[in-house]
Design a protein around this motif. Structure first.
Motif, PDB file in Angstrom:
ATOM      1  N   ALA A   1       0.820  -1.216   0.000  1.00 24.14           N
ATOM      2  CA  ALA A   1       0.000   0.000   0.000  1.00 24.14           C
ATOM      3  C   ALA A   1       0.852   1.263   0.000  1.00 24.14           C
ATOM      4  O   ALA A   1       0.444   2.282  -0.568  1.00 24.14           O
ATOM      5  CB  ALA A   1      -0.914  -0.012   1.221  1.00 24.14           C
ATOM      6  N   ALA A   2       2.032   1.201   0.625  1.00 21.30           N
ATOM      7  CA  ALA A   2       2.860   2.408   0.791  1.00 21.30           C
ATOM      8  C   ALA A   2       3.915   2.567  -0.292  1.00 21.30           C
ATOM      9  O   ALA A   2       4.571   3.610  -0.346  1.00 21.30           O
ATOM     10  CB  ALA A   2       3.534   2.384   2.162  1.00 21.30           C
ATOM     11  N   ARG A   3       4.095   1.574  -1.142  1.00 22.95           N
ATOM     12  CA  ARG A   3       5.187   1.598  -2.117  1.00 22.95           C
ATOM     13  C   ARG A   3       5.023   2.783  -3.063  1.00 22.95           C
ATOM     14  O   ARG A   3       3.987   2.963  -3.696  1.00 22.95           O
ATOM     15  CB  ARG A   3       5.227   0.288  -2.893  1.00 22.95           C
ATOM     16  CG  ARG A   3       6.461   0.106  -3.764  1.00 22.95           C
ATOM     17  CD  ARG A   3       6.597  -1.377  -4.091  1.00 22.95           C
ATOM     18  NE  ARG A   3       7.505  -1.643  -5.199  1.00 22.95           N
ATOM     19  CZ  ARG A   3       8.823  -1.724  -5.100  1.00 22.95           C
ATOM     20  NH1 ARG A   3       9.403  -1.487  -3.925  1.00 22.95           N
ATOM     21  NH2 ARG A   3       9.566  -2.003  -6.149  1.00 22.95           N
TER      22      ARG A   3
ATOM     23  N   GLY B   1       7.426  -4.421  15.550  1.00 23.31           N
ATOM     24  CA  GLY B   1       6.850  -3.084  15.586  1.00 23.31           C
ATOM     25  C   GLY B   1       5.708  -2.936  14.603  1.00 23.31           C
ATOM     26  O   GLY B   1       5.568  -3.702  13.647  1.00 23.31           O
ATOM     27  N   ALA B   2       4.882  -1.935  14.828  1.00 22.11           N
ATOM     28  CA  ALA B   2       3.771  -1.647  13.927  1.00 22.11           C
ATOM     29  C   ALA B   2       4.295  -0.990  12.659  1.00 22.11           C
ATOM     30  O   ALA B   2       5.323  -0.302  12.677  1.00 22.11           O
ATOM     31  CB  ALA B   2       2.773  -0.724  14.614  1.00 22.11           C
ATOM     32  N   PRO B   3       3.622  -1.198  11.491  1.00 21.60           N
ATOM     33  CA  PRO B   3       4.093  -0.586  10.245  1.00 21.60           C
ATOM     34  C   PRO B   3       4.328   0.912  10.358  1.00 21.60           C
ATOM     35  O   PRO B   3       5.249   1.449   9.727  1.00 21.60           O
ATOM     36  CB  PRO B   3       2.977  -0.919   9.258  1.00 21.60           C
ATOM     37  CG  PRO B   3       2.410  -2.211   9.756  1.00 21.60           C
ATOM     38  CD  PRO B   3       2.483  -2.112  11.247  1.00 21.60           C
ATOM     39  N   GLY B   4       3.528   1.599  11.169  1.00 19.68           N
ATOM     40  CA  GLY B   4       3.735   3.033  11.328  1.00 19.68           C
ATOM     41  C   GLY B   4       5.091   3.388  11.900  1.00 19.68           C
ATOM     42  O   GLY B   4       5.579   4.511  11.717  1.00 19.68           O
TER      43      GLY B   4
ATOM     44  N   GLN C   1       8.515   4.300   6.990  1.00 21.13           N
ATOM     45  CA  GLN C   1       9.305   5.408   6.443  1.00 21.13           C
ATOM     46  C   GLN C   1      10.777   5.038   6.266  1.00 21.13           C
ATOM     47  O   GLN C   1      11.540   5.779   5.649  1.00 21.13           O
ATOM     48  CB  GLN C   1       9.193   6.623   7.359  1.00 21.13           C
ATOM     49  CG  GLN C   1       9.678   6.393   8.771  1.00 21.13           C
ATOM     50  CD  GLN C   1       9.354   7.549   9.690  1.00 21.13           C
ATOM     51  OE1 GLN C   1       9.567   8.710   9.338  1.00 21.13           O
ATOM     52  NE2 GLN C   1       8.812   7.239  10.873  1.00 21.13           N
ATOM     53  N   TYR C   2      11.194   3.877   6.799  1.00 20.21           N
ATOM     54  CA  TYR C   2      12.572   3.421   6.657  1.00 20.21           C
ATOM     55  C   TYR C   2      12.670   2.123   5.860  1.00 20.21           C
ATOM     56  O   TYR C   2      13.738   1.513   5.794  1.00 20.21           O
ATOM     57  CB  TYR C   2      13.192   3.201   8.043  1.00 20.21           C
ATOM     58  CG  TYR C   2      13.008   4.358   8.978  1.00 20.21           C
ATOM     59  CD1 TYR C   2      13.545   5.617   8.678  1.00 20.21           C
ATOM     60  CD2 TYR C   2      12.298   4.221  10.164  1.00 20.21           C
ATOM     61  CE1 TYR C   2      13.371   6.690   9.535  1.00 20.21           C
ATOM     62  CE2 TYR C   2      12.114   5.289  11.030  1.00 20.21           C
ATOM     63  CZ  TYR C   2      12.654   6.522  10.706  1.00 20.21           C
ATOM     64  OH  TYR C   2      12.487   7.585  11.557  1.00 20.21           O
TER      65      TYR C   2
END
Length: 545
Positions: free
Chosen positions: A133-135, A165-168, A172-173
């Motif tokens: 979704a973020a790509r 960890g959560a995707p949030g 960003q990394y």
């Protein structure tokens, strides 16, 4: 030459990406592991026309998958739909249903439950869905695009995108989203900084950081790691008292590579191997103190050997950290520098990008446009990759870890392989008894050595099972009838080393050791202690009819 100019010079364009569904990719990885590690060793898998059928030996459940092409070579190319036999009909089997079936089979096979397993698979699926979704849009730099191309990850791992960890916290990394970030910079007093290796190695990188106050040295820090260490009382005190100064980010950008924690800084042409106190796939990705020291030790020992081999092992000339009364900070803020790629010939591409099913890096290389060209391309590829790895181990006692994420293949303007560069001194080991390591601390020396048997298994697995088998299968996806021919061509490059009994055994067709990622995750074993399962050896000479 700037890397951003390479696309124009080579004529290679950014490949388009076929659609990827998180559920299908998760199911494929689970079934690949199940078939390799459970069904195939017990002869519970067989082709059925355009399908592959697999039976779970102890649970008795029968599954069926599609095949992307006829079964040939040492691995199957699985494809949806994935189905389960219920009485006289086939019904769809979702990824989470498959995960439960695999867990049930492994519990019956081992007599031990693993309550973490399904959570890890679910985490991997969640991460993959978030990545898709973020790509963002494609990079205009061919090399960087290849580092950030591994959307689905390891084809033979049950949770290839598991990420603590959560995707949030990490999107960003994430390299798969084509992210870039700006490192933070700490200004550290010279009597608190600790470093080893080439004293000038950090000079070029530091020139892109903020100005350092007098008497202080710059230390780059991954911003994700900085947030993970924020609860350290020692770090909090050092910042509050001004012992460490947080200068924030500068304008220089870092590009996360396929390993997530190692970032490439194009402006300085250097890699920063940061610590990350998070579990990614198998391991917590921190730079342990003995790994920091070990990288420098290997960097001093190995360059003369690779000069003789006319090959490239990307140097790791220095590390830097802080000396405070907290080992967590020493390791967590430790960063290893790695040689960049601009001095390599041609256009470097991450080997793994050529095998990822959700991009077309390989298909877009002009050198593979016809079957004859593809056969020549494969011959050149094996010639660049296999001989240095074999000679390093057999003649020099060096255990490289040449899996798909540790090899850069450099190609010319037509896409023909002209050079290979190997990387990651953490995974590089020395055969015990072949090198004098008495000058090193015992824990450092222990971490740098493998027994001869263990080293050979690691070399054969990484080179043949993880790497060349996947490259050959990707070439055969383009030209299916080449599948067997490719391996007969590869035999010539191994036969050059047949004065060693280990190579003669390979050419005689002994089964290859495949790392048992599924069983290793189930047993919750450290990755260093992973076991192997036998898998067919494609190097075996064809039997006469």
């Amino acid at each position: 030459m700037l890397l951003t100019d390479l696309t124009e010079l080579t004529g290679l364009t950014e490949p388009t990406r076929p659609a990827v569904a998180a559920g299908d990719a998760t199911a494929t990885a689970l079934l690949n592991c199940l078939i390799r590690e459970v069904c195939a060793p017990e002869q519970q898998v067989w082709p059925d026309g355009s399908h592959l059928v697999a039976r779970l030996p102890r649970a008795g459940v029968v599954l069926r998958t599609g095949l992307a092409r006829p079964p040939a070579g040492p691995t199957y190319r699985l494809a949806p739909p994935y189905e389960e036999r219920r009485e006289d009909e086939w019904i769809p089997a979702s990824w989470d249903r498959l995960a439960n079936l695999v867990a049930g089979e492994l519990e019956l096979a081992t007599g031990r439950p693993n309550p973490e397993f399904l959570t890890q698979v679910d985490d991997s699926h969640t991460a993959l869905a978030a990545i898709i979704a973020a790509r963002s849009g494609p990079s205009d730099d061919r090399y960087i695009a290849s580092e950030q191309a591994l959307v689905a990850g390891h084809r033979f791992h049950p949770s290839p995108k598991a990420r603590q960890g959560a995707p949030g916290d990490w999107l960003q990394y994430a390299p798969e989203t084509r992210a870039r970030f700006r490192p933070r910079w700490l200004a550290v007093p010279e009597d608190v900084i600790t470093e080893e290796g080439d004293p000038d190695a950090f000079t070029a990188l530091s020139s892109y950081g903020p100005p350092a106050p007098p008497g202080r040295t710059l230390l780059p820090v991954h911003p994700w790691q900085f947030s993970l260490l924020a609860d350290s009382p020692v770090l909090q005190k050092a910042l509050a008292q001004g012992l460490l100064l947080d200068l924030g980010p500068s304008d220089v950008e870092a590009v996360p590579t396929s390993s997530v924690r190692t970032a490439y800084v194009p402006d300085a042409d250097v890699f920063c191997k940061f610590s990350l106190d998070v579990r990614i796939t198998n391991c917590v990705r921190k730079n342990a103190w003995y790994e920091l020291a070990g990288a420098i030790a290997l960097n001093e020992l190995l360059p003369p050997v690779f000069e003789k081999l006319n090959s490239t092992l990307l140097a790791e000339p220095a590390y830097r950290s802080v000396m405070l009364p907290d080992r967590r900070l020493y390791e967590g803020l430790g960063v290893i520098l790695r040689q960049g790629v601009k001095s390599l010939p041609g256009t470097p591409l991450l080997a793994g990008s050529l095998t990822d099913p959700y991009n077309t890096f390989l298909a877009d290389l002009p050198a593979l446009s016809t079957p004859e060209d593809a056969r020549a391309w494969w011959d050149a590829y094996v010639a660049q990759v296999a001989p240095p790895v074999l000679s390093a181990y057999l003649d020099h006692g060096i255990v490289l870890e040449p899996h798909l994420q540790n090899v850069l293949i450099c190609v010319d303007s037509g896409g023909m392989p002209v050079h290979a560069a190997f990387r990651d001194l953490e995974g590089t080991k020395l055969t015990s008894g072949r090198w004098d390591l008495t000058h090193l601390p015992a824990r450092v020396a222990e971490n740098l050595t493998y027994s001869p048997e263990r080293g050979w298994n690691r070399v054969v697995y990484c080179l043949l099972v993880n790497h060349l088998t996947e490259i050959a299968a990707a070439v055969a996806d383009l030209h299916p009838h080449l599948d067997r021919t490719l391996w007969q061509d590869a035999r010539e490059h191994f036969a050059a080393h047949d004065h060693h009994p280990q190579v003669r055994a390979l050419l005689a067709g002994v089964p290859l050791p495949a790392k048992a990622n599924l069983r290793t995750r189930w047993s919750r074993m450290a990755d260093r202690g992973a076991t192997y399962v036998p898998t067919p050896n494609p190097l075996a000479a064809p039997r006469p009819l």
